[in-house]
Write a protein that holds these residues in place. Structure first.
Motif, PDB file in Angstrom:
ATOM      1  N   VAL A 185       5.859  -8.581 -19.715  1.00 38.00           N
ATOM      2  CA  VAL A 185       5.562 -10.002 -19.534  1.00 38.00           C
ATOM      3  C   VAL A 185       6.023 -10.444 -18.158  1.00 38.00           C
ATOM      4  CG1 VAL A 185       5.631 -10.580 -21.973  1.00 38.00           C
ATOM      5  CG2 VAL A 185       7.739 -10.669 -20.650  1.00 38.00           C
ATOM      6  N   ILE A 186       5.226 -11.327 -17.536  1.00 39.10           N
ATOM      7  CA  ILE A 186       5.510 -11.818 -16.190  1.00 39.10           C
ATOM      8  C   ILE A 186       5.559 -13.348 -16.242  1.00 39.10           C
ATOM      9  CG2 ILE A 186       4.710 -11.889 -13.800  1.00 39.10           C
ATOM     10  CD1 ILE A 186       3.147  -9.304 -14.400  1.00 39.10           C
ATOM     11  N   PRO A 187       6.651 -13.974 -15.782  1.00 32.91           N
ATOM     12  CA  PRO A 187       6.740 -15.441 -15.803  1.00 32.91           C
ATOM     13  C   PRO A 187       5.654 -16.073 -14.926  1.00 32.91           C
ATOM     14  CG  PRO A 187       8.888 -14.442 -15.417  1.00 32.91           C
ATOM     15  CD  PRO A 187       7.886 -13.344 -15.269  1.00 32.91           C
ATOM     16  N   THR A 188       5.141 -17.221 -15.341  1.00 32.06           N
ATOM     17  CA  THR A 188       4.163 -17.971 -14.545  1.00 32.06           C
ATOM     18  C   THR A 188       4.311 -19.463 -14.834  1.00 32.06           C
ATOM     19  OG1 THR A 188       1.813 -18.279 -14.044  1.00 32.06           O
ATOM     20  CG2 THR A 188       2.369 -17.747 -16.325  1.00 32.06           C
ATOM     21  N   GLU A 189       3.999 -20.272 -13.826  1.00 34.14           N
ATOM     22  CA  GLU A 189       4.001 -21.725 -14.001  1.00 34.14           C
ATOM     23  C   GLU A 189       2.584 -22.278 -14.095  1.00 34.14           C
ATOM     24  OE1 GLU A 189       6.237 -23.471 -10.873  1.00 34.14           O
ATOM     25  OE2 GLU A 189       8.174 -22.729 -11.586  1.00 34.14           O
ATOM     26  N   ARG A 190       1.592 -21.417 -14.037  1.00 36.60           N
ATOM     27  CA  ARG A 190       0.189 -21.857 -14.062  1.00 36.60           C
ATOM     28  C   ARG A 190      -0.345 -21.829 -15.486  1.00 36.60           C
ATOM     29  NH1 ARG A 190      -1.516 -22.537  -9.098  1.00 36.60           N
ATOM     30  NH2 ARG A 190      -3.664 -22.800  -9.820  1.00 36.60           N
ATOM     31  N   ALA A 191      -0.838 -22.968 -15.947  1.00 37.48           N
ATOM     32  CA  ALA A 191      -1.338 -23.079 -17.323  1.00 37.48           C
ATOM     33  C   ALA A 191      -2.515 -22.146 -17.565  1.00 37.48           C
ATOM     34  CB  ALA A 191      -1.747 -24.524 -17.612  1.00 37.48           C
ATOM     35  N   GLY A 192      -3.411 -22.012 -16.567  1.00 41.41           N
ATOM     36  CA  GLY A 192      -4.596 -21.202 -16.745  1.00 41.41           C
ATOM     37  C   GLY A 192      -4.310 -19.724 -16.906  1.00 41.41           C
ATOM     38  N   ARG A 193      -3.165 -19.266 -16.411  1.00 38.35           N
ATOM     39  CA  ARG A 193      -2.823 -17.846 -16.491  1.00 38.35           C
ATOM     40  C   ARG A 193      -1.869 -17.537 -17.633  1.00 38.35           C
ATOM     41  NH1 ARG A 193      -1.299 -14.866 -11.202  1.00 38.35           N
ATOM     42  NH2 ARG A 193      -1.992 -13.177 -12.581  1.00 38.35           N
ATOM     43  N   THR A 194      -1.367 -18.567 -18.299  1.00 39.90           N
ATOM     44  CA  THR A 194      -0.375 -18.378 -19.353  1.00 39.90           C
ATOM     45  C   THR A 194      -1.010 -17.809 -20.623  1.00 39.90           C
ATOM     46  OG1 THR A 194       1.015 -20.173 -18.523  1.00 39.90           O
ATOM     47  CG2 THR A 194       1.327 -19.533 -20.825  1.00 39.90           C
ATOM     48  N   ASP A 195      -0.446 -16.714 -21.110  1.00 39.32           N
ATOM     49  CA  ASP A 195      -0.903 -16.107 -22.370  1.00 39.32           C
ATOM     50  C   ASP A 195      -0.054 -16.576 -23.554  1.00 39.32           C
ATOM     51  OD1 ASP A 195      -2.930 -14.524 -21.179  1.00 39.32           O
ATOM     52  OD2 ASP A 195      -1.419 -13.087 -20.520  1.00 39.32           O
ATOM     53  N   LYS A 196       1.252 -16.722 -23.307  1.00 39.57           N
ATOM     54  CA  LYS A 196       2.173 -17.156 -24.354  1.00 39.57           C
ATOM     55  C   LYS A 196       3.297 -17.985 -23.730  1.00 39.57           C
ATOM     56  CE  LYS A 196       1.558 -13.267 -27.577  1.00 39.57           C
ATOM     57  NZ  LYS A 196       2.236 -12.144 -28.281  1.00 39.57           N
ATOM     58  N   VAL A 197       4.007 -18.697 -24.579  1.00 35.66           N
ATOM     59  CA  VAL A 197       5.218 -19.394 -24.163  1.00 35.66           C
ATOM     60  C   VAL A 197       6.418 -18.577 -24.637  1.00 35.66           C
ATOM     61  CG1 VAL A 197       6.669 -21.428 -24.543  1.00 35.66           C
ATOM     62  CG2 VAL A 197       4.226 -21.693 -24.108  1.00 35.66           C
ATOM     63  N   ARG A 198       7.341 -18.307 -23.716  1.00 35.32           N
ATOM     64  CA  ARG A 198       8.556 -17.570 -24.067  1.00 35.32           C
ATOM     65  C   ARG A 198       9.720 -18.552 -24.168  1.00 35.32           C
ATOM     66  NH1 ARG A 198      10.460 -12.805 -20.187  1.00 35.32           N
ATOM     67  NH2 ARG A 198      10.545 -14.563 -18.734  1.00 35.32           N
ATOM     68  N   ILE A 199      10.453 -18.479 -25.290  1.00 36.75           N
ATOM     69  CA  ILE A 199      11.622 -19.327 -25.515  1.00 36.75           C
ATOM     70  C   ILE A 199      12.835 -18.419 -25.658  1.00 36.75           C
ATOM     71  CG2 ILE A 199      12.684 -21.084 -26.966  1.00 36.75           C
ATOM     72  CD1 ILE A 199       9.039 -20.449 -27.460  1.00 36.75           C
ATOM     73  N   CYS A 200      13.808 -18.605 -24.776  1.00 37.60           N
ATOM     74  CA  CYS A 200      15.030 -17.799 -24.811  1.00 37.60           C
ATOM     75  C   CYS A 200      16.249 -18.711 -24.958  1.00 37.60           C
ATOM     76  CB  CYS A 200      15.166 -16.955 -23.541  1.00 37.60           C
ATOM     77  SG  CYS A 200      13.891 -15.685 -23.357  1.00 37.60           S
ATOM     78  N   PHE A 201      17.216 -18.284 -25.741  1.00 38.90           N
ATOM     79  CA  PHE A 201      18.453 -19.039 -25.930  1.00 38.90           C
ATOM     80  C   PHE A 201      19.555 -18.088 -26.384  1.00 38.90           C
ATOM     81  CE2 PHE A 201      15.826 -19.316 -29.739  1.00 38.90           C
ATOM     82  CZ  PHE A 201      16.686 -18.881 -30.733  1.00 38.90           C
ATOM     83  N   THR A 202      20.772 -18.605 -26.372  1.00 39.92           N
ATOM     84  CA  THR A 202      21.928 -17.839 -26.830  1.00 39.92           C
ATOM     85  C   THR A 202      22.516 -18.510 -28.063  1.00 39.92           C
ATOM     86  OG1 THR A 202      22.459 -17.083 -24.597  1.00 39.92           O
ATOM     87  CG2 THR A 202      24.224 -16.974 -26.242  1.00 39.92           C
ATOM     88  N   VAL A 203      22.624 -17.765 -29.155  1.00 39.53           N
ATOM     89  CA  VAL A 203      23.327 -18.260 -30.342  1.00 39.53           C
ATOM     90  C   VAL A 203      24.819 -18.091 -30.068  1.00 39.53           C
ATOM     91  CG1 VAL A 203      23.715 -17.968 -32.807  1.00 39.53           C
ATOM     92  CG2 VAL A 203      21.429 -17.612 -31.850  1.00 39.53           C
TER      93      VAL A 203
END
Length: 293
Positions: A185-203
């Motif tokens: 997976v490669i981060p992107t800020e462009r809506a047209g190129r986005t395949d998924k949203v990644r959500i990361c956090f620390t429990v």
């Protein structure tokens, strides 16, 4: 003689009945007054907590405006304050709920003390570096200071929530990603190129929570206020929650880093602001936002 005795008996019975009636009325009035007083006190306490949170939010706003360069850590902390304010507005007026919000306020107060102290330190040090070092060294020193401050902040946040009785999350971040066929997976800020949203956090580590299988509800809301992903609903008493995905994990009383992915059913992602919320059952424990262009 008998009529006199009967009359006296009736008067005594009537007197007792009047005393009982007055006593019952007095007790009922006291009970109503006590309940009303308790509710008023709860409302006053809730207003005090709300005032404290608004004051905290104002301090963050002032600190953010003082920075020439956006401080993402202050902005994210400000978002967590707003999330708690919104949640408090619709919360029930009871002792348990108010106690829980006071706990969260105390945790956020400790976090703010750390962040504002670091922010002040950064501004003073940056001012000194700007007058004594060339521009290249300034950028390198700012990068080092910023990295160190993030490390200190993450440690402080982990300690802030360790005494709470429920699992909490820190360092919540959402972003668009491009998904390759290889799985990369490669981060992107462009809506047209986005395949998924990644959500990361620390429990965060919490010794008061029993180790074992745990789950948190992740909610991703797009610029049109739609809940992405599963968009399924779960009820907790009278409150319902629409969630995008359930994050399930094995908790072992230690900090745990988690990343989840949310798709958009094959349709293109909208441009604009996205909000990410993490819930522990009905309780909002973390909130953040990001933008796709």
């Amino acid at each position: 003689m008998e009529n006199s005795k009967n009359s006296t008996g009736l008067k005594v019975a009537l007197g007792i009945a009047i005393v009982l009636f007055l006593g019952t009325g007095f007790y009922t009035m006291n009970l109503y007054s006590g309940n009303k007083k308790a509710m008023n006190e709860l409302k006053e306490q809730k207003e005090l907590v709300m005032n404290d949170l608004n004051s905290m939010a104002k301090q963050y706003d002032e600190a953010i405006n003082e920075n020439e360069v956006a401080n993402n850590d202050l902005i994210e902390a400000r978002g967590r304050i707003q999330g708690l304010i919104d949640s408090l507005k619709i919360s029930e007026n009871n002792v348990k709920s108010l106690w829980r919000y006071k706990q969260k306020y105390a945790s956020l107060q400790k976090e703010m003390d750390v962040l504002l102290a670091q922010n002040d330190s950064l501004r003073v040090e940056n001012s000194y570096l700007a007058t004594s070092l060339d521009s290249t060294r300034v950028r390198l020193e700012e990068r080092t200071i910023f990295t160190d401050s993030l490390l200190v902040q993450n440690n402080a946040l982990a300690e802030v929530v360790e005494n709470a009785s429920i699992l909490n999350t820190v360092d919540l971040k959402g972003s668009g990603v491009i998904e390759r066929t290889s799985g990369k997976v490669i981060p992107t800020e462009r809506a047209g190129r986005t395949d998924k949203v990644r959500i990361c956090f620390t429990v965060a580590k919490n010794t008061l929570v029993q180790a074992g299988d745990q789950e948190l509800y992740v909610q991703v809301i797009d610029p049109k206020n739609n809940t992405l992903g599963l968009n399924e609903q779960v009820a907790f008493g009278e409150k319902t929650l629409n969630y995008s995905i359930i994050s399930k994990f094995n908790y072992e009383n230690a900090n745990l880093n988690i990343c989840e992915f949310v798709a958009n059913d094959g349709t293109k992602f909208e441009k604009g602001r996205y909000v990410v919320n993490v819930f522990n059952e009905k309780d909002l424990v973390s909130t953040s936002e990001f933008t796709l262009k």
